[in-house]
Scaffold this active site. Sequence first.
Site, PDB file in Angstrom:
ATOM      1  N   LYS A   1       0.840  -1.199   0.000  1.00  0.00           N
ATOM      2  CA  LYS A   1       0.000   0.000   0.000  1.00  0.00           C
ATOM      3  C   LYS A   1       0.875   1.248   0.000  1.00  0.00           C
ATOM      4  O   LYS A   1       1.860   1.326   0.733  1.00  0.00           O
ATOM      5  CB  LYS A   1      -0.911   0.028   1.230  1.00  0.00           C
ATOM      6  CG  LYS A   1      -2.103  -0.891   1.152  1.00  0.00           C
ATOM      7  CD  LYS A   1      -2.995  -0.715   2.366  1.00  0.00           C
ATOM      8  CE  LYS A   1      -4.266  -1.536   2.253  1.00  0.00           C
ATOM      9  NZ  LYS A   1      -5.140  -1.359   3.417  1.00  0.00           N
TER      10      LYS A   1
ATOM     11  N   GLU B   1     -21.656  -6.677   5.312  1.00  0.00           N
ATOM     12  CA  GLU B   1     -22.806  -6.000   5.930  1.00  0.00           C
ATOM     13  C   GLU B   1     -23.928  -6.958   6.282  1.00  0.00           C
ATOM     14  O   GLU B   1     -24.590  -6.812   7.323  1.00  0.00           O
ATOM     15  CB  GLU B   1     -23.329  -4.901   4.993  1.00  0.00           C
ATOM     16  CG  GLU B   1     -22.408  -3.710   4.837  1.00  0.00           C
ATOM     17  CD  GLU B   1     -21.337  -3.906   3.778  1.00  0.00           C
ATOM     18  OE1 GLU B   1     -20.507  -3.002   3.590  1.00  0.00           O
ATOM     19  OE2 GLU B   1     -21.326  -4.991   3.133  1.00  0.00           O
TER      20      GLU B   1
ATOM     21  N   ARG C   1     -26.843  -2.971   1.266  1.00  0.00           N
ATOM     22  CA  ARG C   1     -26.388  -4.333   1.019  1.00  0.00           C
ATOM     23  C   ARG C   1     -26.939  -5.320   2.050  1.00  0.00           C
ATOM     24  O   ARG C   1     -26.852  -6.534   1.857  1.00  0.00           O
ATOM     25  CB  ARG C   1     -24.852  -4.364   1.028  1.00  0.00           C
ATOM     26  CG  ARG C   1     -24.232  -3.483  -0.049  1.00  0.00           C
ATOM     27  CD  ARG C   1     -22.755  -3.233   0.207  1.00  0.00           C
ATOM     28  NE  ARG C   1     -21.957  -4.439   0.096  1.00  0.00           N
ATOM     29  CZ  ARG C   1     -21.317  -4.827  -0.996  1.00  0.00           C
ATOM     30  NH1 ARG C   1     -21.373  -4.092  -2.089  1.00  0.00           N
ATOM     31  NH2 ARG C   1     -20.606  -5.927  -1.020  1.00  0.00           N
TER      32      ARG C   1
END
Length: 604
Positions: A269, A354, A382
């Site tokens: 990253k 979720e 979701r």
Amino acid sequence: MDIKKFTLPQLEELSQKIRDRILEVVSTNGGHLSSTLGATEIIVAMHKVFDSTKDPFIFDVSHQSYAHKLLTNRWEEFTTLRQFNGLSGYTKPSESPSDYFVAGHSSTSISLGVGAAKAIALKNEQDSRIPIVVIGDGAMSAGMAYEAMNELGDRKYPMIIILNDNEMSIAKPIGAISRMLSSAMASPFYQRFKRKTEQFVDNFGEGAHYLAKRFEESFKLITPGILFEEMGIEYIGPIDGHDLKSLIETFEIAKGMGKPVLVHIQTIKGKGYEIAEGKHEKWHGVSPFDLKSGTANAKSSAKSATQIYADALMNQADKNDKIVGVTAAMPSGTGLSALMEKYPERFWDVAIAEQHAVTSMGALAKEGFKPFCTIYSTFLQRGFDQVIHDVCLMDLPVVFALDRAGIVGEDGETHQGAYDISFLRLIPNMTLCAPRDELSFHQIIEFVSGYEHPCAIRYPRGSFIDADLIESVPYESGKSQLLISNDSGKLFIGYGNGVGRAAQTIMLMEEKPSLLDLRFVKPLDSQMLRQMAQKYKQWYVFSDSSRMGGVGSALLEWLSEEKITDVSVVSFEYGDAFIKHGNTKLVEESLGLLPEQLAHSIQG
């Protein structure tokens, strides 16, 4: 930009130029940074090996696709990234034919790839087209990715899944042995050997098949690809995601295999920007910052609604050990980080899941706990079925804390929190309420902490709209609060952050309307509304939400049920269109929602 004829040194130089361009623009405009820097070589190699004008390039979430934008004729336009009427921070086919699909939510990419592969097969285009999917290790925590791989492994459509592992979460325990074996598995020799072995075994019956399978299974047990191989998807990796030569060679191999292949790539990253390199969550998505120091540019000193929520919930959690909470991969964004640190046994991050988050909180509620399910408004979409089936059907006292309700600014269409009122209001047993400022937020958290039914609280990104109003009174179920009482015949009805917008609009008007803080859109305060209907015949609704099924709709339904026909309702909620990205004030101006615009509209 056609890079097919670029040499390896030219590609490496191009990768550095792309990183420099991303850093230049993101430091000015804000945006996603660490993941998109880490994916630079992957995307350069993709464009070297594949053709984005015909091969579907499908980026999961697509926040890591900035290099792709720069390689597809948007280099100069990139300065408009995330600006109003500028480039989106995500892939968007209306920007470029090389953007295959709109993306902004996680874990949809493999399903899209399977769909594209089916279409390619039906059109007999397998010899000229292949879907390439880029998905991060974080997005692999969602069940939808495995649903798609389950079908893909069964149907064997040619497709390439590029797993961008920037957390080293899959291969880290394996170490050097795994890297050595996986490099061997990626080689042309191994793939040729495997195909010839399969042909050989086919000629010698079931016994040979059994021995070959046992040997292969033993071999896979010491590689990180066993899960994917067992699902019927070929595995290659892990590959160094910053070694262009290895990436290009591996993609060429995968391209020629004619079957579903997962290429496991490890990246860092923030690669190329030392300050952001590594596992620093703060560099995932950033506001404008100083490029040399990495220091964020000055922000508003007003406390954010997210911080107020975190403070209020911490206050209640300190007093009540039955309070628990969950978030789906957004501990910092939702303010739960401090609670997770202080009470790690009571507050959890379940990753991008979720549906699981909602259902698991239903079970905790049934066991006598008080769960706070803290999810962005756009992401609760979701978990819609789970809210109905696993919480409201049994009338379980789960609190849904919906951050980023309303316009969220630069993230745009996929992230605007416009629909939560509309899709939650229709569910039996659900209560909907909203604070308007810091005090009312503390009061509402205290109220819902003892509430015995499902409820949802919505609040904005950033700070509440400032308004000089009388102090909020403690919350009672279904009770509103009249904040301003005048004799103009006009009543402003505010909900949540809409109360502040209504109050600012009143300040600009000569004839001052009255103002009601609705507080609850379900249940409505029928007693107060009857009083208002007798005194005020013109109602104006202020709420940062969709008009269809929203606050105005609830009031019109109530008036119809009460058979009140002499009250008109004008709603300043969002119209029936997706809301574009850009600076929040500019977006609101385009929708006619600034206080001066609203005052002019009402006064004529």
